[in-house]
Scaffold this motif. Structure first.
Motif, PDB file in Angstrom:
ATOM      1  N   VAL A 119       0.860  -1.184   0.000  1.00  8.50           N
ATOM      2  CA  VAL A 119       0.000   0.000   0.000  1.00  8.50           C
ATOM      3  C   VAL A 119       0.894   1.230   0.000  1.00  8.50           C
ATOM      4  O   VAL A 119       1.810   1.336   0.816  1.00  8.50           O
ATOM      5  CB  VAL A 119      -0.924  -0.011   1.233  1.00  8.50           C
ATOM      6  CG1 VAL A 119      -1.784   1.241   1.283  1.00  8.50           C
ATOM      7  CG2 VAL A 119      -1.775  -1.268   1.235  1.00  8.50           C
TER       8      VAL A 119
ATOM      9  N   PHE B 218      -0.165  -1.957  -4.892  1.00  9.83           N
ATOM     10  CA  PHE B 218       0.720  -2.501  -5.935  1.00  9.83           C
ATOM     11  C   PHE B 218       1.303  -3.817  -5.443  1.00  9.83           C
ATOM     12  O   PHE B 218       1.205  -4.146  -4.260  1.00  9.83           O
ATOM     13  CB  PHE B 218       1.836  -1.502  -6.291  1.00  9.83           C
ATOM     14  CG  PHE B 218       2.698  -1.082  -5.125  1.00  9.83           C
ATOM     15  CD1 PHE B 218       2.320  -0.045  -4.293  1.00  9.83           C
ATOM     16  CD2 PHE B 218       3.889  -1.743  -4.842  1.00  9.83           C
ATOM     17  CE1 PHE B 218       3.113   0.344  -3.205  1.00  9.83           C
ATOM     18  CE2 PHE B 218       4.690  -1.364  -3.762  1.00  9.83           C
ATOM     19  CZ  PHE B 218       4.295  -0.320  -2.954  1.00  9.83           C
TER      20      PHE B 218
ATOM     21  N   GLU C 146      12.273   2.032   2.915  1.00 11.29           N
ATOM     22  CA  GLU C 146      10.922   2.348   3.414  1.00 11.29           C
ATOM     23  C   GLU C 146      10.577   1.329   4.498  1.00 11.29           C
ATOM     24  O   GLU C 146      10.238   0.177   4.200  1.00 11.29           O
ATOM     25  CB  GLU C 146       9.870   2.275   2.290  1.00 11.29           C
ATOM     26  CG  GLU C 146      10.025   3.342   1.222  1.00 11.29           C
ATOM     27  CD  GLU C 146       8.824   3.421   0.271  1.00 11.29           C
ATOM     28  OE1 GLU C 146       7.865   2.636   0.429  1.00 11.29           O
ATOM     29  OE2 GLU C 146       8.858   4.273  -0.644  1.00 11.29           O
TER      30      GLU C 146
ATOM     31  N   GLU D  17       8.363  -0.615   6.996  1.00 12.95           N
ATOM     32  CA  GLU D  17       6.911  -0.881   6.987  1.00 12.95           C
ATOM     33  C   GLU D  17       6.542  -2.053   7.891  1.00 12.95           C
ATOM     34  O   GLU D  17       7.287  -3.026   7.999  1.00 12.95           O
ATOM     35  CB  GLU D  17       6.443  -1.196   5.553  1.00 12.95           C
ATOM     36  CG  GLU D  17       6.895  -0.124   4.571  1.00 12.95           C
ATOM     37  CD  GLU D  17       6.062  -0.005   3.316  1.00 12.95           C
ATOM     38  OE1 GLU D  17       5.032  -0.701   3.198  1.00 12.95           O
ATOM     39  OE2 GLU D  17       6.456   0.809   2.457  1.00 12.95           O
TER      40      GLU D  17
ATOM     41  N   ASP E 167      10.387  -1.855   2.229  1.00 16.67           N
ATOM     42  CA  ASP E 167       9.867  -1.752   0.855  1.00 16.67           C
ATOM     43  C   ASP E 167      10.895  -0.971   0.034  1.00 16.67           C
ATOM     44  O   ASP E 167      10.695   0.196  -0.303  1.00 16.67           O
ATOM     45  CB  ASP E 167       8.500  -1.061   0.881  1.00 16.67           C
ATOM     46  CG  ASP E 167       7.943  -0.809  -0.514  1.00 16.67           C
ATOM     47  OD1 ASP E 167       8.402  -1.461  -1.466  1.00 16.67           O
ATOM     48  OD2 ASP E 167       7.046   0.051  -0.635  1.00 16.67           O
TER      49      ASP E 167
ATOM     50  N   LYS F 188      10.030  -1.238  -7.585  1.00 15.07           N
ATOM     51  CA  LYS F 188       9.811  -1.851  -6.277  1.00 15.07           C
ATOM     52  C   LYS F 188       9.858  -3.370  -6.321  1.00 15.07           C
ATOM     53  O   LYS F 188       9.632  -4.026  -5.309  1.00 15.07           O
ATOM     54  CB  LYS F 188       8.456  -1.393  -5.717  1.00 15.07           C
ATOM     55  CG  LYS F 188       8.465   0.050  -5.221  1.00 15.07           C
ATOM     56  CD  LYS F 188       7.072   0.500  -4.833  1.00 15.07           C
ATOM     57  CE  LYS F 188       7.055   1.858  -4.138  1.00 15.07           C
ATOM     58  NZ  LYS F 188       7.449   1.814  -2.714  1.00 15.07           N
TER      59      LYS F 188
ATOM     60  N   THR G 276       4.737   3.355   4.489  1.00 17.38           N
ATOM     61  CA  THR G 276       5.908   3.799   5.265  1.00 17.38           C
ATOM     62  C   THR G 276       5.675   5.185   5.843  1.00 17.38           C
ATOM     63  O   THR G 276       5.047   6.034   5.200  1.00 17.38           O
ATOM     64  CB  THR G 276       7.171   3.779   4.373  1.00 17.38           C
ATOM     65  OG1 THR G 276       8.329   3.855   5.208  1.00 17.38           O
ATOM     66  CG2 THR G 276       7.218   4.936   3.379  1.00 17.38           C
TER      67      THR G 276
HETATM   68 ZN    ZN Z   1       6.186   1.431   0.675  1.00 18.55          ZN
END
Ligand code: ZN
Length: 266
Positions: free
Chosen positions: A72, A94, A120, A122, A151, A168, A235
């Motif tokens: 997210v 995603f 990131e 998370e 992430d 990503k 994040t």
């Molecule tokens: Zn992220």
């Protein structure tokens, strides 16, 4: 319970619960961190095999092998703002591919097509049973537990390309671990990221725009979630660059710390 995936002396991966205690048959070291092997997979009722190992003798692997990772974006307002984005009206979702997953002892390999890779930190939710169209009040039934995630994002590629699959989804872009904490209230946990010990991100899960439960309702409205699938919940502010040689650590209150080194892709 803390459920890890581990191997001993490069043997086959196994699931195990991690706790303080005594290694089976070795009372000489009481109160050490011990991994108790579980039979089969950790979903349903975990059954101990009776085999146990000292924590320092095992190698931790990614705590699960997800079929899919649904992530997210922009779920913390301050992070959306720092990148110049509005908070989306509906959660922005995603995929990260299963091949991007690495465990806590593996390295992030800097992708050669990017020159701006970011961390990131998370909170990751691990799904415990097959489910679809989960109503809000039944979300706790489908969650096995929680772990830390990074992430990792090639920011330049994300901004250059309309879809985020490469930015990503490159190999090693999804460190997970160190283990799955099954007894945890995710609603207000401290979440931090350090690079080489320097603080970079410092937030609380209470600052999420959509809660863990709301995200699972939203995602499972569209697709079947399978045991071991992972939801990344966004994040907090403070994302920034990683460089080859860095050591990045994501810590979440009640779970632990996920540490990975950044290396040049070989
Ligand atoms: Zn992220």
């Amino acid at each position: 319970m803390r459920i890890a995936r581990f191997s001993v002396r490069e043997g086959s991966p196994a699931a195990g619960s991690v706790s303080f205690g005594v290694v089976e048959g070795d009372p000489s070291q009481p109160d050490s961190l011990v991994v108790h092997e579980l039979a089969g997979h950790p979903f349903g009722q975990p059954q101990p095999t009776g085999e146990s190992y000292r924590f320092q003798d095992v190698r931790l692997l990614s705590p699960m092998l997800p079929n899919k990772i649904v992530a997210v974006g922009r779920n913390y307002a301050a992070h959306a703002t720092e990148l110049g984005n509005d908070v989306p009206d509906v959660p922005l979702t995603f995929f990260k591919p299963s091949t991007s997953v690495i465990g806590p002892t593996e390295n992030i390999a800097y992708p050669p097509f990017s020159s701006d890779v970011h961390h990131e930190a998370e909170l990751a939710v691990v799904i415990g049973r097959m489910c679809r169209e989960v109503p809000l009040d039944r979300v706790p039934e489908v969650i096995l537990g929680y772990t830390c995630a990074n992430d990792v994002t090639a920011r330049d590629i994300q901004q250059r390309e309309g879809q985020w699959a490469r930015a990503k989804g490159f190999d090693t872009a999804c460190p997970l671990g160190p283990w799955i904490e099954t007894d945890l209230d995710p609603s207000d946990l401290a979440i931090t990221c350090t690079v080489n010990g320097e603080p970079r991100q410092n937030g609380r899960t209470s600052l999420m725009i959509r809660s863990v439960a709301e995200l699972i309702v939203h995602i499972s409205e569209a697709m079947t979630l399978l045991p071991g699938d992972v939801i990344l919940t966004g994040t907090p502010a403070g994302v920034g660059p990683l460089n080859v040689g860095d050591e990045v650590a994501v810590s979440i209150e009640g779970i632990g710390t996920l540490t990975n080194k950044v290396i040049k892709r070989g």
